[in-house]
Design an enzyme around this catalytic site. Structure first.
Site, PDB file in Angstrom:
ATOM      1  N   ASN A 116     -16.063  -1.557   4.639  1.00  0.00           N
ATOM      2  CA  ASN A 116     -15.978  -0.734   3.432  1.00  0.00           C
ATOM      3  C   ASN A 116     -17.344  -0.305   2.917  1.00  0.00           C
ATOM      4  O   ASN A 116     -17.517   0.813   2.427  1.00  0.00           O
ATOM      5  CB  ASN A 116     -15.236  -1.491   2.330  1.00  0.00           C
ATOM      6  CG  ASN A 116     -13.758  -1.660   2.621  1.00  0.00           C
ATOM      7  OD1 ASN A 116     -13.245  -1.150   3.613  1.00  0.00           O
ATOM      8  ND2 ASN A 116     -13.072  -2.397   1.761  1.00  0.00           N
ATOM      9  N   ASN A 142       0.835  -1.190   0.000  1.00  0.00           N
ATOM     10  CA  ASN A 142       0.000   0.000   0.000  1.00  0.00           C
ATOM     11  C   ASN A 142       0.874   1.245   0.000  1.00  0.00           C
ATOM     12  O   ASN A 142       2.029   1.219   0.448  1.00  0.00           O
ATOM     13  CB  ASN A 142      -0.903   0.035   1.234  1.00  0.00           C
ATOM     14  CG  ASN A 142      -2.123  -0.839   1.079  1.00  0.00           C
ATOM     15  OD1 ASN A 142      -2.603  -1.074  -0.028  1.00  0.00           O
ATOM     16  ND2 ASN A 142      -2.647  -1.332   2.190  1.00  0.00           N
ATOM     17  N   LYS A 188      -4.589   3.544  -7.369  1.00  0.00           N
ATOM     18  CA  LYS A 188      -4.678   2.778  -6.129  1.00  0.00           C
ATOM     19  C   LYS A 188      -4.577   3.700  -4.924  1.00  0.00           C
ATOM     20  O   LYS A 188      -5.297   3.521  -3.920  1.00  0.00           O
ATOM     21  CB  LYS A 188      -3.571   1.724  -6.082  1.00  0.00           C
ATOM     22  CG  LYS A 188      -3.569   0.899  -4.801  1.00  0.00           C
ATOM     23  CD  LYS A 188      -2.407  -0.073  -4.784  1.00  0.00           C
ATOM     24  CE  LYS A 188      -2.354  -0.850  -3.480  1.00  0.00           C
ATOM     25  NZ  LYS A 188      -1.190  -1.770  -3.416  1.00  0.00           N
TER      26      LYS A 188
END
Length: 294
Positions: A195, A96, A177
């Site tokens: 989410n 990430n 991303k």
């Protein structure tokens, strides 16, 4: 292919487990997870269920055809120094945040590839990883363009049954991303929600604004990412992973340090104009980190 997966947490264990069905894989992680894998193998449950028996250890001690890096962004610099002593044909980051590939490339002699992964994973217990959703791995040269190393790694992933695309536009893909992570991770972590909660007001507006700000910073970096594209990607991921807990929510729930500096913090630090939503999200998560053990 001989593959060492460095950072065998949830995602590293899942991808490593999938790869181990076809390749020689070594998982590098923490105890008691790796000890359990050494004794009993790695159990994958959920979307697919199987058991594999990769090597498992706590340190990087060997070379490989490929080093697959899935450590947290704040550990990248230290890991890069460790990998510098290994003989590698290629290195792929599936991490990430931004900046990981440049830190790896500064220390390694081999090609460093950039990648994204939308497979869902969560560590259930030592030796067991839950496969929570099928997705796609996208990988390629970190600067864009064609790459022989990327083609070879992509073929190895596909041989193991992993949905894989070899892309020539990884700089854009990384910013896309980042927009998704900037919109989803901190908001879900701070609100302690799955989410899917970001599809509802007022969380949807916060996530969309964070994504728009990220797109604006991407354009400052000569990456063509529109506001509309960034927001649509967030909405798609929220819909596709509605039941998932973001990686940052998992970290906060466990009382661990987060990757906020490489996500919303990176947007705020890179921007040449105010990005108030990302600045606020970063400040709130950093405040939680500072006081989490007090």
């Amino acid at each position: 292919m001989d593959i060492v997966v460095v950072g065998a947490g949830s995602l590293g264990s899942l991808v490593g487990g999938l790869l181990a069905r076809e390749h020689d894989v070594t998982l590098v992680g923490r105890e008691p997870h790796v000890g359990t894998i050494s004794e009993d193998g790695l159990s994958v449950v959920g979307t697919e269920e199987f058991r594999v028996h990769p090597n498992a250890q706590t340190t990087v001690s060997q070379g490989a055809d490929l080093a697959l890096v899935t450590v947290k962004a704040y550990d990248t610099a230290a890991l890069a120094a460790d990998l510098a002593d290994c003989t590698l044909d290629a290195c792929l980051s599936l991490q990430n945040g931004m900046g990981n590939e440049s830190q790896l490339a500064a220390e390694l002699d081999c090609p460093v590839l950039a990648g994204t992964c939308s497979y869902g994973a969560r560590l259930r217990e030592p030796g067991t990883v839950a496969f929570t959703g099928r997705g796609e791995v996208v990988l390629g040269d970190r600067d864009g363009g064609r790459s022989t190393a990327a083609d070879e790694v992509g073929a190895a992933f596909r041989a193991a049954g992993i949905e894989t695309t070899v892309a020539t536009d990884m700089p854009t893909r990384l910013w896309e991303k980042l927009a998704v992570n900037a919109g989803i991770n901190a908001v879900t972590a701070l609100a302690r929600v799955e989410n899917g909660a970001l599809a509802d007001s007022p969380a949807d507006a916060i996530a969309a604004d964070a994504a728009r700000e990220t797109a604006a910073v991407a354009r400052e970096q000569d990456v063509n990412l529109s506001d509309e594209r960034a927001v649509s990607l967030v909405e798609r991921v929220v819909d596709d992973t509605a039941a998932n807990h973001s990686s940052m929510l998992q970290d906060v729930s466990a009382g661990r340090r987060t990757e906020i500096d490489a996500i919303n913090g990176y947007v705020a630090d890179t921007a040449t104009k105010p990005v108030p939503v990302n600045e606020t999200l970063a400040a709130l998560v950093r405040t939680w980190e500072r006081h989490r053990e007090q």
